[in-house]
Design an enzyme around this catalytic site. Structure first.
Site, short mmCIF file in Angstrom:
data_model
loop_
_atom_site.label_atom_id
_atom_site.label_comp_id
_atom_site.label_asym_id
_atom_site.label_seq_id
_atom_site.Cartn_x
_atom_site.Cartn_y
_atom_site.Cartn_z
N GLU A 63 6.14 4.73 7.34
CA GLU A 63 5.71 5.87 6.54
C GLU A 63 6.50 7.12 6.89
O GLU A 63 6.54 7.55 8.05
CB GLU A 63 4.21 6.11 6.75
CG GLU A 63 3.37 5.04 6.07
CD GLU A 63 1.90 5.13 6.40
OE1 GLU A 63 1.11 4.56 5.63
OE2 GLU A 63 1.55 5.75 7.41
N THR B 276 0.86 -1.18 0.00
CA THR B 276 0.00 0.00 0.00
C THR B 276 0.90 1.24 0.00
O THR B 276 1.37 1.65 -1.05
CB THR B 276 -0.98 -0.01 1.19
OG1 THR B 276 -0.27 -0.26 2.41
CG2 THR B 276 -2.05 -1.08 1.00
N ASN C 42 -0.43 10.48 6.14
CA ASN C 42 -1.64 10.03 6.82
C ASN C 42 -2.73 11.09 6.89
O ASN C 42 -3.90 10.76 7.13
CB ASN C 42 -1.29 9.52 8.22
CG ASN C 42 -0.66 8.13 8.14
OD1 ASN C 42 -1.33 7.15 7.94
ND2 ASN C 42 0.66 8.10 8.24
N LYS D 140 4.20 -7.01 3.77
CA LYS D 140 3.95 -5.60 3.52
C LYS D 140 3.61 -4.94 4.83
O LYS D 140 3.11 -5.56 5.77
CB LYS D 140 2.81 -5.41 2.51
CG LYS D 140 1.43 -5.86 2.95
CD LYS D 140 0.63 -4.88 3.79
CE LYS D 140 0.54 -3.53 3.12
NZ LYS D 140 -0.28 -2.59 4.00
N THR E 96 -7.58 10.21 0.35
CA THR E 96 -7.75 11.07 -0.81
C THR E 96 -6.50 11.22 -1.64
O THR E 96 -6.57 11.71 -2.76
CB THR E 96 -8.23 12.46 -0.37
OG1 THR E 96 -7.30 12.99 0.60
CG2 THR E 96 -9.61 12.38 0.26
N THR F 145 -1.46 -2.42 9.54
CA THR F 145 -1.83 -2.93 8.23
C THR F 145 -0.71 -3.86 7.76
O THR F 145 -0.18 -3.71 6.69
CB THR F 145 -2.05 -1.81 7.25
OG1 THR F 145 -0.89 -0.97 7.27
CG2 THR F 145 -3.25 -0.95 7.64
#
Length: 412
Positions: A285, A162, A407, A188, A412, A199
């Site tokens: 991230e 992702t 995040n 992942k 979007t 996740t």
């Protein structure tokens, strides 16, 4: 026991993939679940029903695929895994559950296996229904994209990502009864990472002959010392899943804890888990560096684990690592709030080899040397409590501006 696995009884397989163990094929493609052209659906298939085991997220809200996978795994056997990215199929009610079962049914049909031998995994945005027309199209197209070559394994590894920037893979070989047994994994995970099983999705394959009970026990032990010792942001997802499958193609005598080569197999298996776990932490991230926290001298291993995860999960520690600030006060504060027995007069702290605290008292150190060390891409924090024999290591990353940017606009 500590969590750093010493490479003694196994060999790292360079360029090994999820299909290196005998009996496995894999593949992936783009079916339209993601807004980009990146792969978003993939599968692993074993030539025969494989011994299987799994561990799952501890989040109370568990995604529909977990229910389906638990049902499939009730007999300790799997022959295939179907996985999509871009949509978590979590908090989607009865329709989401029906969609997960539909994924299992379609994968079974297209891959030529029994429906009850298929696991389902999903990752991505929570609370949105799957685009099932795209899912069915992708599953129908998967068989011709699956195989045993490295490029096909690459397509699978890409299909499960992702916000990840890189794929995560590992592979080792171990000698069991004089036969070569291979263990591989692909994973992942980049954000919403704080496993007690984030996740995070991980898949392991092996060609060892091993029973379901032994594999499940080993999987839980390895997970506790690897995947459950990483954090990116302290958030545990609805979709965490780690699935292991073993084909038996190596032809060894069945592995049990009493087998003379069990320790070697367990070490190789745990090493694969550790490599994948550290890769997830490094790819957090927005992260610029991997941070490792080693705690020694705790009253027990469990206590050391709790302290290590508290330090690695501290937003203040993570921010200091991003700023390359040798602010050991943030570290000692995290140690003190972990809820574990600590003698406040006997704590040592090092940043790499640079001592900054000894017996809970400040040590004069070279600030420029500390800055240079903290600017590297891997930082090691060592905390010695001098209070017992317990040890543990946890992994995480720094907290950057980019984490907030990513995040703030995830949907979007």
């Amino acid at each position: 026991m500590g969590t750093n696995v010493e490479q003694q009884s196994f060999t790292v397989v360079e360029n090994g993939t999820i299909v290196t163990p005998g009996g496995f094929t894999a593949g992936g493609l783009h079916c339209g679940l993601k807004k980009t052209s990146r792969n978003d659906i993939g599968a692993i298939r074993c030539d025969v029903p494989a011994t299987a085991a799994a561990v799952y997220t501890t989040n109370v809200f568990q995604a529909a695929p977990l229910k389906v996978t638990r049902e499939s795994l009730s007999n300790g056997r799997l022959q295939a895994v179907i996985v999509n990215s871009g949509n978590a199929n979590a908090c989607t009610g009865q329709q989401g559950e029906e969609d997960a079962y539909a994924m299992r049914s379609a994968a079974a049909r297209e891959l030529g296996v029994a429906e009850e031998d298929v696991a389902v995994a999903s990752t991505g945005v929570i609370g949105e229904l799957l685009k099932m027309d795209a899912v069915h199209s992708g599953i129908t197209g998967l068989p011709v994209h699956m195989g045993k070559e490295s490029n096909e394994a690459e397509q699978f590894s890409q299909a499960i990502l992702t916000t990840d920037l890189v794929k995560k893979e590992a592979c080792v070989s171990v000698m069991v009864n004089g036969k070569t047994v291979t263990i591989a994994g692909a994973a992942k995970g980049s954000g919403m990472i704080h496993p007690n099983m984030a996740t995070m999705l991980a898949f392991m394959t092996s060609d060892a002959v091993i029973g379901a009970e032994a594999l499940q026990r080993l999987l839980r032990q390895a997970t506790n010392h690897t995947f459950n010792m990483i954090t990116v942001d302290g958030d545990t997802s609805t979709n965490d899943m780690l699935v292991a499958m073993s084909s038996g193609y190596a032809g060894n005598e069945e592995l049990t804890m009493e087998h003379p080569d069990w320790d070697a197999f367990a070490a190789g298996f745990t090493y694969v888990c550790q490599v994948l776990a550290k890769a997830i932490a490094r790819d957090g991230e927005g992260a610029t560096k991997l941070v490792e926290v080693e705690v020694t001298g705790a009253v027990s291993d469990e206590s050391a684990q709790a302290i290590a995860k508290t330090v690695i999960g501290s937003s203040l520690v993570k921010s200091a690592m991003f700023g390359a600030d040798a602010n050991w006060g943030r570290i000692i504060a995290a140690v003190g709030r972990a809820g574990q027995p600590v003698n406040p007069d006997t704590v040592d702290i090092r940043l790499g080899e640079i001592s900054v605290l000894a017996q809970s008292r400040p040590v004069v150190f070279d600030e420029e040397a500390a800055l240079a060390y903290l600017q590297t891409d891997t930082v090691r924090i060592v905390v010695d409590l001098h209070h017992g024999e317990g040890t543990a290591t946890a992994w995480g990353c720094d907290l950057t501006y980019d984490y907030v940017r990513i995040n703030a606009a995830y949907r979007t």
